[in-house]
Design a protein around this motif. Structure first.
Motif, PDB file in Angstrom:
ATOM      1  N   SER A  60       0.825  -1.212   0.000  1.00 50.02           N
ATOM      2  CA  SER A  60       0.000   0.000   0.000  1.00 50.02           C
ATOM      3  C   SER A  60       0.855   1.256   0.000  1.00 50.02           C
ATOM      4  CB  SER A  60      -0.928  -0.008   1.220  1.00 50.02           C
ATOM      5  OG  SER A  60      -1.764   1.119   1.218  1.00 50.02           O
ATOM      6  N   SER A  61       1.947   1.255   0.781  1.00 47.68           N
ATOM      7  CA  SER A  61       2.784   2.454   0.880  1.00 47.68           C
ATOM      8  C   SER A  61       3.461   2.774  -0.439  1.00 47.68           C
ATOM      9  CB  SER A  61       3.841   2.263   1.978  1.00 47.68           C
ATOM     10  OG  SER A  61       4.720   1.206   1.637  1.00 47.68           O
ATOM     11  N   GLN A  64       0.205   3.625  -3.288  1.00 46.29           N
ATOM     12  CA  GLN A  64      -0.671   4.792  -3.198  1.00 46.29           C
ATOM     13  C   GLN A  64      -0.139   5.996  -3.961  1.00 46.29           C
ATOM     14  OE1 GLN A  64      -3.202   5.872   0.001  1.00 46.29           O
ATOM     15  NE2 GLN A  64      -2.733   4.032   1.174  1.00 46.29           N
ATOM     16  N   ALA A 115      -4.837   1.017  -1.218  1.00 51.01           N
ATOM     17  CA  ALA A 115      -3.969   1.985  -1.891  1.00 51.01           C
ATOM     18  C   ALA A 115      -4.660   2.609  -3.088  1.00 51.01           C
ATOM     19  CB  ALA A 115      -2.678   1.290  -2.341  1.00 51.01           C
ATOM     20  N   GLY A 334      -2.137  10.696  -2.361  1.00 49.21           N
ATOM     21  CA  GLY A 334      -1.568   9.361  -2.228  1.00 49.21           C
ATOM     22  C   GLY A 334      -0.479   9.289  -1.193  1.00 49.21           C
ATOM     23  N   GLY A 338      -1.852   7.951   2.131  1.00 48.84           N
ATOM     24  CA  GLY A 338      -1.263   6.626   2.080  1.00 48.84           C
ATOM     25  C   GLY A 338      -0.214   6.408   3.143  1.00 48.84           C
ATOM     26  N   SER A 342       0.338   3.592   6.107  1.00 52.31           N
ATOM     27  CA  SER A 342       1.120   2.552   5.431  1.00 52.31           C
ATOM     28  C   SER A 342       2.556   2.465   5.897  1.00 52.31           C
ATOM     29  CB  SER A 342       1.089   2.788   3.916  1.00 52.31           C
ATOM     30  OG  SER A 342      -0.229   2.722   3.442  1.00 52.31           O
TER      31      SER A 342
END
Length: 401
Positions: A60-61, A64, A115, A334, A338, A342
Motif C-alpha cells: 500500500s505504501s 498509493q 492503496a 496518495g 497513504g 502505510s
C-alpha cells in the motif's frame, strides 16, 4: 462561506463518501484486529504477527503514490468500487487455511485495494466539498469510524467462530461498492469536465514544504501503526483484562481518532492548519508516554488522548499536502493519506522483534519520540499560499486543461 456546514447543498456527496470511506478503512483496522487471533490459533510470535501488518502496509505504501500519479493524469472514478471490493476480498480470504505465505498474500491484496481507493476518494471528496476543512474532516471521520468498527466486527465474527469465518467480513465491501455508484453519478453531474482529464489546480508547487509535511506524516504513522498492532496485547497485559481489554483498547484508539478528525476541521476554521497540527503533536508526546508507562485502566484515558492528538492533524495534513502541490493533488493525496496508514507498518517488524527480545513496554517506548519529531518537521512550516478551490472555480478551470 468557509463556515458553511458541509451537508447543506454545497457538498451533499460527502455523506455517502464518508460511509464508503468507513467501509474501506474497516479493512485497515481489521488487519490489526486479526493479529491476536492469528497469535492464538496459529501460534505466531510477535515478529510473525507484525509481518502480517507489514504485508498489508508495504504494498500500500508503494502503490498509493503511484495511483496518485495516475489520477493526476486522468480521473479514474471506477477505481472506487473496484478498490473497495479488492480491499474486502483480501481480508475475507486471509483467515482461510493455507499457511503463512497465503495469509500474507491475501492481506497484501487488501492493502493494494486500500492503496487504489484513497487518492481518488480524496480527490473526489475535495471537489464535492469545495475545499471545506469541516467537510474533509467528516470525510476523514468516515475512515476513523471504519477503523473503530473493525475490532468490534472482527470480535463478533472471528471471536465467535474462529478464523474460518473471515469470508463474512466481506459485507462492508459490498455496501461500500453500492454507495460508490450514486456518488460518482452526482460528481459527474456537478463537474462533467472532470471526467475528461487530470485534476491539476492553478498554483505553484512548494516541494520542500511538502517533503517536511510528509516526514511529519511518517512519524505520525509509526506511532499509530505501532500502537494499533500491539496495543490490544499490551492492554491485556497491563490491565489484566484479557482479550476484552485488548478489544476495548483498540476501540478507544480508533474512536478517539474519530473525535480528533472532526475537532481538527473545526479548529482549522479558527486557527491555521499548521499551528493546529503542531499543538496536537505536542499533546501526543505526553499522551503516548502515559500509554506506555501508566498502569491499569488509566491506560485507556491516555490512549484516547493519544488518538485524538494523532488524528486532529489527519484531514488537515491531506488538504495541506494538496495545497503544497496544487498541480498534483492526486500525488499529494496518495502520499499524505497513504503514508499515514502505510509507512508505519514498515517499523512493525522492528518493534515486534524488539518485543520478542525484551518486552512490549520496551518496544513501545521509542514511539514516544515520534510525535516530537513530527513537531520538529512542522516547526518552521507556514500555511500554503495556494487558495482552496471553490466549486465554481474548479468547474471553470477544468476546460482549460
Amino acid at each position: 462561506m468557509r463556515r458553511t456546514t458541509p451537508f447543506r447543498g454545497r457538498a451533499p456527496g460527502v455523506v455517502p463518501l464518508s460511509v464508503g470511506h468507513a467501509c474501506v478503512d474497516v479493512y485497515q483496522g481489521a488487519v490489526a484486529s486479526l493479529v491476536p487471533f492469528f497469535v492464538a490459533e496459529r501460534g505466531y510470535g510477535y515478529a510473525a504477527a507484525s509481518g502480517i501488518v507489514l504485508a498489508a502496509s508495504l504494498l500500500s505504501s508503494v502503490a498509493q503514490p503511484v495511483f496518485g500519479l495516475l489520477t493526476d493524469r486522468r480521473a479514474m472514478p471506477w477505481l472506487l468500487p473496484l478498490s473497495t471490493l479488492l480491499a474486502g476480498a483480501g481480508i475475507a480470504l486471509s483467515g482461510l487455511p493455507g499457511g503463512y505465505p497465503p495469509t500474507l498474500f491475501c492481506v497484501a491484496v487488501s492493502g493494494l485495494g486500500i492503496a487504489a481507493y484513497h487518492p481518488e476518494s480524496a480527490r473526489t471528496a475535495r471537489r464535492v466539498s469545495g475545499g471545506s476543512h469541516r467537510a474533509m474532516g467528516w470525510f476523514a471521520l468516515g475512515g476513523n469510524l471504519g477503523f473503530a468498527a473493525a475490532p468490534l466486527l472482527v470480535a463478533a465474527v472471528v471471536g465467535t467462530g474462529g478464523l474460518g469465518l473471515t469470508p463474512l467480513l466481506a459485507a462492508p465491501a459490498v455496501l461500500g461498492c453500492a454507495l460508490c455508484r450514486p456518488v460518482l453519478r452526482a460528481a459527474r453531474a456537478r463537474h462533467p469536465a472532470d471526467a475528461a482529464g487530470g485534476t491539476a489546480e492553478a498554483g505553484r508547487d512548494d516541494v520542500p514544504a511538502f517533503v517536511r509535511l510528509s516526514l511529519a506524516v511518517v512519524c505520525r504513522s509509526v506511532v499509530f501503526v505501532g500502537l494499533s498492532t500491539f496495543v490490544s496485547l499490551y492492554a491485556a497485559q497491563r490491565t489484566g483484562g484479557g482479550t476484552a481489554a485488548g478489544t476495548a483498547a483498540l476501540c478507544v484508539l480508533y474512536l478517539g481518532g474519530a473525535v480528533g478528525s472532526v475537532l481538527g476541521g473545526a479548529l482549522a476554521d479558527r486557527f491555521s492548519r499548521v499551528a493546529v497540527c503542531r499543538w496536537s503533536y505536542l499533546v501526543a508526546v505526553g499522551a503516548v508516554a502515559g500509554v506506555v508507562y501508566v498502569p491499569g485502566p488509566a491506560l485507556l484515558v491516555f490512549l484516547a488522548l493519544t488518538s485524538a492528538g494523532l488524528y486532529v492533524p489527519f484531514s488537515l495534513q491531506v488538504t495541506l499536502g494538496q495545497d503544497y502541490l496544487p498541480s498534483r493533488m492526486g500525488t499529494a493525496s496518495g502520499v499524505t493519506l497513504g503514508l499515514t496508514v502505510s509507512v508505519g507498518g514498515l517499523a512493525g517488524p522492528l518493534l515486534g522483534a524488539l518485543a520478542d527480545a525484551t518486552s512490549l513496554r520496551w518496544a513501545l517506548t521509542p514511539l514516544i519520540a515520534m510525535p516530537a519529531l513530527a513537531w520538529l518537521c512542522l516547526r518552521r512550516l507556514s500555511e500554503p499560499a495556494v487558495p482552496r478551490p471553490a466549486p465554481a472555480a474548479v468547474s471553470r478551470a477544468a476546460p482549460r486543461r
